[in-house]
Scaffold this active site. Structure first.
Site, PDB file in Angstrom:
ATOM      1  N   HIS A 146       0.857  -1.197   0.000  1.00 29.36           N
ATOM      2  CA  HIS A 146       0.000   0.000   0.000  1.00 29.36           C
ATOM      3  C   HIS A 146       0.884   1.235   0.000  1.00 29.36           C
ATOM      4  O   HIS A 146       2.089   1.157   0.274  1.00 29.36           O
ATOM      5  CB  HIS A 146      -0.895   0.017   1.249  1.00 29.36           C
ATOM      6  CG  HIS A 146      -0.107   0.181   2.533  1.00 29.36           C
ATOM      7  ND1 HIS A 146       0.535  -0.875   3.160  1.00 29.36           N
ATOM      8  CD2 HIS A 146       0.173   1.276   3.290  1.00 29.36           C
ATOM      9  CE1 HIS A 146       1.157  -0.436   4.241  1.00 29.36           C
ATOM     10  NE2 HIS A 146       0.963   0.877   4.340  1.00 29.36           N
ATOM     11  N   ASP A 183       0.777   5.201   1.834  1.00 30.72           N
ATOM     12  CA  ASP A 183       0.058   5.893   2.901  1.00 30.72           C
ATOM     13  C   ASP A 183      -0.635   7.117   2.299  1.00 30.72           C
ATOM     14  O   ASP A 183      -0.136   7.721   1.344  1.00 30.72           O
ATOM     15  CB  ASP A 183       1.036   6.323   4.005  1.00 30.72           C
ATOM     16  CG  ASP A 183       1.698   5.117   4.678  1.00 30.72           C
ATOM     17  OD1 ASP A 183       1.128   4.010   4.605  1.00 30.72           O
ATOM     18  OD2 ASP A 183       2.785   5.289   5.263  1.00 30.72           O
ATOM     19  N   ARG A 221       7.466  -8.937  15.484  1.00 29.06           N
ATOM     20  CA  ARG A 221       7.847  -7.606  14.998  1.00 29.06           C
ATOM     21  C   ARG A 221       6.822  -6.585  15.477  1.00 29.06           C
ATOM     22  O   ARG A 221       5.617  -6.856  15.493  1.00 29.06           O
ATOM     23  CB  ARG A 221       7.923  -7.610  13.473  1.00 29.06           C
ATOM     24  CG  ARG A 221       8.322  -6.295  12.897  1.00 29.06           C
ATOM     25  CD  ARG A 221       8.690  -6.415  11.421  1.00 29.06           C
ATOM     26  NE  ARG A 221       9.241  -5.148  10.974  1.00 29.06           N
ATOM     27  CZ  ARG A 221       8.508  -4.125  10.590  1.00 29.06           C
ATOM     28  NH1 ARG A 221       7.201  -4.218  10.558  1.00 29.06           N
ATOM     29  NH2 ARG A 221       9.071  -2.983  10.215  1.00 29.06           N
ATOM     30  N   HIS A 237       4.775   0.108  -0.137  1.00 25.67           N
ATOM     31  CA  HIS A 237       5.512  -0.704   0.844  1.00 25.67           C
ATOM     32  C   HIS A 237       4.618  -1.799   1.416  1.00 25.67           C
ATOM     33  O   HIS A 237       3.397  -1.727   1.314  1.00 25.67           O
ATOM     34  CB  HIS A 237       6.103   0.184   1.948  1.00 25.67           C
ATOM     35  CG  HIS A 237       5.122   1.086   2.644  1.00 25.67           C
ATOM     36  ND1 HIS A 237       4.579   2.219   2.060  1.00 25.67           N
ATOM     37  CD2 HIS A 237       4.556   1.019   3.870  1.00 25.67           C
ATOM     38  CE1 HIS A 237       3.757   2.819   2.898  1.00 25.67           C
ATOM     39  NE2 HIS A 237       3.712   2.102   4.005  1.00 25.67           N
TER      40      HIS A 237
HETATM   41  C1  LIG Z   1      -4.795   8.572   9.114  1.00 26.83           C
HETATM   42  C2  LIG Z   1      -4.892   7.347   8.638  1.00 26.83           C
HETATM   43  C3  LIG Z   1      -4.017   6.799   7.584  1.00 26.83           C
HETATM   44  C4  LIG Z   1      -4.450   5.344   7.496  1.00 26.83           C
HETATM   45  C5  LIG Z   1      -5.915   5.461   7.790  1.00 26.83           C
HETATM   46  C6  LIG Z   1      -5.903   6.344   9.029  1.00 26.83           C
HETATM   47  O1  LIG Z   1      -7.165   6.867   9.285  1.00 26.83           O
HETATM   48  C7  LIG Z   1      -5.367   5.574  10.249  1.00 26.83           C
HETATM   49  C8  LIG Z   1      -4.553   4.343   9.849  1.00 26.83           C
HETATM   50  C9  LIG Z   1      -3.727   4.533   8.602  1.00 26.83           C
HETATM   51  C10 LIG Z   1      -3.378   3.199   7.932  1.00 26.83           C
HETATM   52  C11 LIG Z   1      -2.151   2.480   8.546  1.00 26.83           C
HETATM   53  C12 LIG Z   1      -1.900   1.179   7.753  1.00 26.83           C
HETATM   54  C13 LIG Z   1      -1.960   1.373   6.229  1.00 26.83           C
HETATM   55  C14 LIG Z   1      -3.194   2.227   5.822  1.00 26.83           C
HETATM   56  C15 LIG Z   1      -3.349   2.277   4.302  1.00 26.83           C
HETATM   57  C16 LIG Z   1      -4.403   1.713   6.554  1.00 26.83           C
HETATM   58  O2  LIG Z   1      -5.214   0.923   6.149  1.00 26.83           O
HETATM   59  O3  LIG Z   1      -4.503   2.308   7.802  1.00 26.83           O
HETATM   60  C17 LIG Z   1      -3.081   3.582   6.498  1.00 26.83           C
HETATM   61  C18 LIG Z   1      -4.180   4.595   6.187  1.00 26.83           C
HETATM   62  C19 LIG Z   1      -3.826   5.481   5.010  1.00 26.83           C
HETATM   63  O4  LIG Z   1      -2.691   5.999   4.955  1.00 26.83           O
HETATM   64  O5  LIG Z   1      -4.685   5.636   4.148  1.00 26.83           O
HETATM   65  O1  LIG Z   2       5.174  -2.088  10.068  1.00 32.66           O
HETATM   66  C1  LIG Z   2       5.736  -1.453   9.201  1.00 32.66           C
HETATM   67  O2  LIG Z   2       6.951  -1.488   9.038  1.00 32.66           O
HETATM   68  C2  LIG Z   2       4.954  -0.588   8.221  1.00 32.66           C
HETATM   69  C3  LIG Z   2       3.635  -0.160   8.752  1.00 32.66           C
HETATM   70  C4  LIG Z   2       2.881   0.653   7.763  1.00 32.66           C
HETATM   71  O3  LIG Z   2       3.169   0.635   6.590  1.00 32.66           O
HETATM   72  C5  LIG Z   2       1.787   1.523   8.202  1.00 32.66           C
HETATM   73  O4  LIG Z   2       1.410   1.489   9.401  1.00 32.66           O
HETATM   74  O5  LIG Z   2       1.269   2.280   7.343  1.00 32.66           O
HETATM   75 FE   LIG Z   3       2.200   2.267   5.501  1.00 30.61          FE
END
Ligand SMILES: C=C1C[C@]23C[C@@]1(O)CC[C@H]2[C@@]12CCC[C@@](C)(C(=O)O1)[C@H]2[C@@H]3C(=O)O
Ligand SMILES: O=C(O)CCC(=O)C(=O)O
Ligand SMILES: [Fe+2]
Length: 373
Positions: free
Chosen positions: A222, A224, A289, A279
């Site tokens: 994905h 961010d 981890r 990533h």
């Molecule tokens: C601020 C945010 C980015 C995120 C969605 C969220 O509301 C909180 C969690 C974030 C996260 C972390 C893991 C990967 C990701 C794609 C997800 O599903 O939750 C990211 C979200 C994002 O960056 O879109």
């Molecule tokens: O665990 C990790 O190294 C990456 C986590 C991550 O990609 C995320 O929280 O958006």
């Molecule tokens: Fe991420």
């Protein structure tokens, strides 16, 4: 049989402590079919490490952003003791009994709380991880997790947020400065240009040791949705970034070093000059981890669009304006098509967004553009 925890969310939650075999629900069949893996020996190099005290830091950051979309930082000013404390807070949360963790479960349309990866619904298989998201105050969920003693957790989170906000502001100016952007160009950075109104989430991620790591996925590929993300990983490897033309490159943990990656909103702001890096996280057989991601974005209702200094007739704006709130909603609905869905132009040669998995692998920055309908 592994024990699944009965709850309202369709048996998604696995009690990782009791699993001896990889359940079918978590067995990914085509893990290695996408891009080549582990090319560290092919001369592509490794993710840059930048000393923030280096007088050349801005230039180094700019180069890392445009070539990798990710880098690691040392001399970042975050004390090791704070990194140890947040890691300990995460450990103590994830080692609670599953029934206790579920008391702080994320609600179906909520952001904060305990649960499986939010992107799980886009994949046929579940991921070998659990997470806890903090957006705003952690108090309510912390009380549910530790009815007697939640103060210690909340204090660490508060301190971490404060320190990370400062570091994120500093990184923003290094990244933008290297594109020639100055304080006058970004009004929403506030009167002191310190990004005080920025918003952020903290994501604690846990990847338990896995009985069959070659068929499991910790966190699927994905990008961010952030401007930038700052990541602390414990001493266990697992994070990989996709490097164009090279495949998946591991970002090995280095004590005291933080990983910084570009998110979709900085990609938009930079008019595509800085790629939001794809990533993922792999798991392993013996080690647990843990990672803590600080997901940093603009004030939620500020419209983010390509900076006018980076736009001219031969570099038209590639994206339409979008707020973080709107973009998070789009990401939640369309996942890896979110960035293309706010795109205005594409190069004549085809699709290019980093996280559009159908994209054509071309170097596109110098190409003529066509407007999207
Ligand atoms: C601020 C945010 C980015 C995120 C969605 C969220 O509301 C909180 C969690 C974030 C996260 C972390 C893991 C990967 C990701 C794609 C997800 O599903 O939750 C990211 C979200 C994002 O960056 O879109
Ligand atoms: O665990 C990790 O190294 C990456 C986590 C991550 O990609 C995320 O929280 O958006
Ligand atoms: Fe991420």
């Amino acid at each position: 049989m592994p024990s699944r925890v009965p709850d309202a969310s369709h048996h998604k939650h696995l009690d990782f402590n009791s699993v001896k075999e990889l359940p079918e629900s978590h067995a990914w069949t085509s893990l290695l079919g996408d891009y080549p893996s582990g090319p560290d020996s092919c001369g592509v190099g490794s993710v840059p490490i930048i000393d923030l005290d280096d007088p050349n830091a801005q230039k180094l950051v700019g180069h890392a952003c445009s070539t990798w979309g990710v880098f690691q930082v040392t001399n970042h000013g975050v004390k090791n003791s704070l990194l140890n404390s947040i890691e300990a807070a995460g450990k103590s949360l994830f080692s609670l009994p599953i029934q206790q963790k579920l008391k702080a479960a994320r609600s179906p349309d909520g952001v904060s709380g305990y649960g499986v990866a939010r992107i799980s619904s886009f994949f046929p298989k579940l991921m070998w991880s659990e997470g806890f998201t903090i957006f705003g105050s952690p108090l309510e969920h912390a009380r549910q997790l530790w009815p007697q003693d939640h103060n210690q957790f909340c204090d660490v989170i508060e301190e971490y947020e404060k320190v990370m906000q400062q570091l994120a502001g500093r990184l923003m100016w290094l990244m933008l400065g290297s594109l020639g952007i100055t304080k006058e160009d970004i009004k929403w950075a506030g009167p002191k240009a310190d990004f005080k109104g920025a918003s952020a989430a903290i994501q604690l991620n846990s990847y338990p040791a896995c009985p069959d790591p070659d068929r499991a996925m910790g966190l699927a590929a994905h990008t961010d949705s952030t401007l930038l993300t700052i990541l602390h990983q414990n001493n266990t490897s697992g994070l990989q970034v996709l490097r164009e033309g090279a495949g998946w490159v591991t970002v090995p943990p280095r004590p005291g070093t933080l990983v910084v990656n570009i998110g979709d909103l900085l990609h938009i702001l930079s008019n595509g000059l800085y790629p939001s890096v794809l990533h993922r996280v792999m798991v392993n057989r013996t080690q647990h981890r843990l990672s803590i991601a600080y997901l940093y974005g603009p004030p939620t209702n500020v419209q983010i669009s390509p900076l006018s200094k980076l736009v001219d007739p031969s570099h038209p704006p590639l994206y339409r304006p979008v707020t973080w709130t709107e973009y998070l909603g789009t990401k939640a609905k369309h996942f890896n098509k979110a960035l293309s869905s706010v795109r205005l132009c594409i190069p004549l040669n085809g699709l290019v967004d980093v996280n559009d998995h159908n994209r054509v692998e071309v170097s596109w920055r110098q190409l003529p553009y066509i407007k999207m309908m």
